[in-house]
Write an enzyme that holds these catalytic residues in place. Sequence first.
Site, PDB file in Angstrom:
ATOM      1  N   ASP A   1       0.813  -1.220   0.000  1.00 57.23           N
ATOM      2  CA  ASP A   1       0.000   0.000   0.000  1.00 57.23           C
ATOM      3  C   ASP A   1       0.842   1.264   0.000  1.00 57.23           C
ATOM      4  OD1 ASP A   1      -2.394  -1.206   0.185  1.00 57.23           O
ATOM      5  OD2 ASP A   1      -2.565  -1.066   2.364  1.00 57.23           O
TER       6      ASP A   1
ATOM      7  N   LYS B   1      -3.631   3.356  -2.509  1.00 55.87           N
ATOM      8  CA  LYS B   1      -4.838   4.160  -2.704  1.00 55.87           C
ATOM      9  C   LYS B   1      -4.599   5.506  -2.056  1.00 55.87           C
ATOM     10  CE  LYS B   1      -7.073   0.524  -1.038  1.00 55.87           C
ATOM     11  NZ  LYS B   1      -8.083  -0.223  -0.328  1.00 55.87           N
TER      12      LYS B   1
ATOM     13  N   MET C   1      -7.121   8.976   9.790  1.00 56.10           N
ATOM     14  CA  MET C   1      -7.642   9.592   8.558  1.00 56.10           C
ATOM     15  C   MET C   1      -8.539  10.788   8.854  1.00 56.10           C
ATOM     16  SD  MET C   1      -8.555   6.152   6.423  1.00 56.10           S
ATOM     17  CE  MET C   1      -9.196   5.249   7.803  1.00 56.10           C
TER      18      MET C   1
HETATM   19  C1  LIG Z   1      -6.261   3.462   6.107  1.00 56.18           C
HETATM   20  S1  LIG Z   1      -5.655   3.903   7.688  1.00 56.18           S
HETATM   21  C2  LIG Z   1      -4.635   2.530   7.986  1.00 56.18           C
HETATM   22  C3  LIG Z   1      -4.267   2.350   9.406  1.00 56.18           C
HETATM   23  C4  LIG Z   1      -3.293   1.230   9.616  1.00 56.18           C
HETATM   24  N1  LIG Z   1      -3.912  -0.050   9.266  1.00 56.18           N
HETATM   25  C5  LIG Z   1      -2.765   1.177  11.040  1.00 56.18           C
HETATM   26  O1  LIG Z   1      -3.044   0.207  11.761  1.00 56.18           O
HETATM   27  O2  LIG Z   1      -2.054   2.096  11.433  1.00 56.18           O
HETATM   28  C6  LIG Z   1      -4.577   5.209   7.310  1.00 56.18           C
HETATM   29  C7  LIG Z   1      -4.416   6.238   8.414  1.00 56.18           C
HETATM   30  O3  LIG Z   1      -3.557   5.730   9.430  1.00 56.18           O
HETATM   31  C8  LIG Z   1      -2.846   6.805  10.016  1.00 56.18           C
HETATM   32  N2  LIG Z   1      -1.412   6.534   9.866  1.00 56.18           N
HETATM   33  C9  LIG Z   1      -0.844   5.474   9.313  1.00 56.18           C
HETATM   34  N3  LIG Z   1       0.501   5.541   9.413  1.00 56.18           N
HETATM   35  C10 LIG Z   1       0.779   6.691  10.060  1.00 56.18           C
HETATM   36  C11 LIG Z   1       1.976   7.324  10.468  1.00 56.18           C
HETATM   37  N4  LIG Z   1       3.182   6.790  10.249  1.00 56.18           N
HETATM   38  N5  LIG Z   1       1.878   8.519  11.116  1.00 56.18           N
HETATM   39  C12 LIG Z   1       0.689   9.066  11.357  1.00 56.18           C
HETATM   40  N6  LIG Z   1      -0.479   8.506  10.999  1.00 56.18           N
HETATM   41  C13 LIG Z   1      -0.445   7.329  10.356  1.00 56.18           C
HETATM   42  C14 LIG Z   1      -3.264   8.076   9.280  1.00 56.18           C
HETATM   43  O4  LIG Z   1      -4.332   8.657   9.998  1.00 56.18           O
HETATM   44  C15 LIG Z   1      -3.746   7.519   7.969  1.00 56.18           C
HETATM   45  O5  LIG Z   1      -4.650   8.393   7.337  1.00 56.18           O
END
Ligand SMILES: C[S@@+](CC[C@H](N)C(=O)[O-])C[C@H]1O[C@@H](n2cnc3c(N)ncnc32)[C@H](O)[C@@H]1O
Length: 473
Positions: free
Chosen positions: A250, A272, A385
């Site tokens: 991803d 995406k 998000m």
């Molecule tokens: C589709 S979700 C996926 C979450 C992922 N499965 C998890 O467990 O962290 C995507 C959101 O996760 C958050 N996110 C993921 N990685 C991040 C990071 N390194 N720093 C800050 N926010 C993060 C953000 O809010 C982003 O919009």
Amino acid sequence: MQTFPLFMSLQGRRVLVVGGTEAAARKVELLLSAGAQVTLIADTVVGEIAQLIDEARISWAGRAFYDEDLAGVSLVVVASDDEPLQARVSLAAQSRCLPVNVVDRPKLSSFIMPAIVDRAPITIAISTGGAAPALARRLRAEIERAMPAAIGRLARFAEVFRAQVRRTLEQPRARRRFWDRVFEGRIGEMALAGDEIGARRELIRLLDGARTEAPTVGMVHLVGAGPGDPDLLTMKAHRLLQRADVVVYDRLVSAEVLAMTRRDAERIYVGKRPGNHSLSQDEINARLVALARAGKSVVRLKGGDPFVFGRGGEEIEALAHAGIAVEVVPGVTAALGCAASAGIPLTHRDHAQTCVFVTGHLKDGSIDLDWQMLARPRQTIVIYMGGEQLQVIARQLVAHGLPASTPVALIENGTTDRERRVVGTLATIERQAARAHLQGPTLCMVGAVVGLAMAQAGAAKAGEFQFESRVGL
Ligand SMILES: C[S@@+](CC[C@H](N)C(=O)[O-])C[C@H]1O[C@@H](n2cnc3c(N)ncnc32)[C@H](O)[C@@H]1O
């Protein structure tokens, strides 16, 4: 990469060493162990070199350097303290396109000599691109410690069967699986322990079995890549990345994590972006099924944890429906990674007895959260998000009873070198976020624990603009 790593054959080739110092003696020893024919030019030499000359292991010209000395040479090493001489030899060699290394003078060198772990025929070379040779030496010591001294014996054992295995198992994937079994199982242990006869017998038995083995159906491993820092990968995730035939990943998977993948594994990007889906979820599911049916070992690598706002459930359903075996490997979710990195305790005996994870992004693009539940006191709210909906989130939380002074942290690219944080309150955060132009994945944390972390870090009061890198909150 500042320099390109490669291994050069010096067997029987002429190498010129200029200088008769202790450093020259070290380089000469190394060059001799690689089979080079060393010619040394120096007026005077240290005792160790004198001994090599006496034993006729190197030839010595006890005079000054002339450009003609470079004729017929494959490599040049300068280990003299004479700076004008260093510059002159370097220039003369480089003008003839000859690789040259001047000890401790990276600017005069066209190649560097790495720190080496020698377990012949296995050689591990370590370079810091000239930035920190002392660190390279430390790494070497760690690798030396971790690597069995007999590993060279295992490599020699495998070499004996290499051609036979290649003839018997034509598919590269079948060969790789075969060698994985050899190195990780009993056969590898026997060879390491010196039981070569037993190891040979077992290997031949395994090879016979592998030849008649029916083609396998592949499997999908749904693996959490964590929030970005590769050190936060689980050991299992790391192992699977090293074995995968294909990695389907991803947008949230960081380049550093992706770099942990086996070098010749196929990599398929199915990222995406909000509002710009390059592949639909159905297309991703169909791709995973097709790859597994082709017998591949597939790692479906997802940012954070696959089951936290990751649509992992939908992928499992599609794979189960197609009869494909799935394994889920959890990852560190963004909330946990960002909280640890920013020093924000998600729960606290005095300030937060509950912690909720919610998404600020819903299927149809609108936001419809249980605001009453979210605005409860003594609770930490983590919003995934939530960037685009920040205005609605902050206003709704205040409208449902949270004080406008409630601390809020926005953490962008948490746990990576690009991490940035914006800290404020429900009243100020929207304006602060607009000023900071947050572009990467961003997590929003709301609650007293954010203020607590700030106070503990001795940082500015909540409410003031704060916009910084990952060092200190
Ligand atoms: C589709 S979700 C996926 C979450 C992922 N499965 C998890 O467990 O962290 C995507 C959101 O996760 C958050 N996110 C993921 N990685 C991040 C990071 N390194 N720093 C800050 N926010 C993060 C953000 O809010 C982003 O919009």
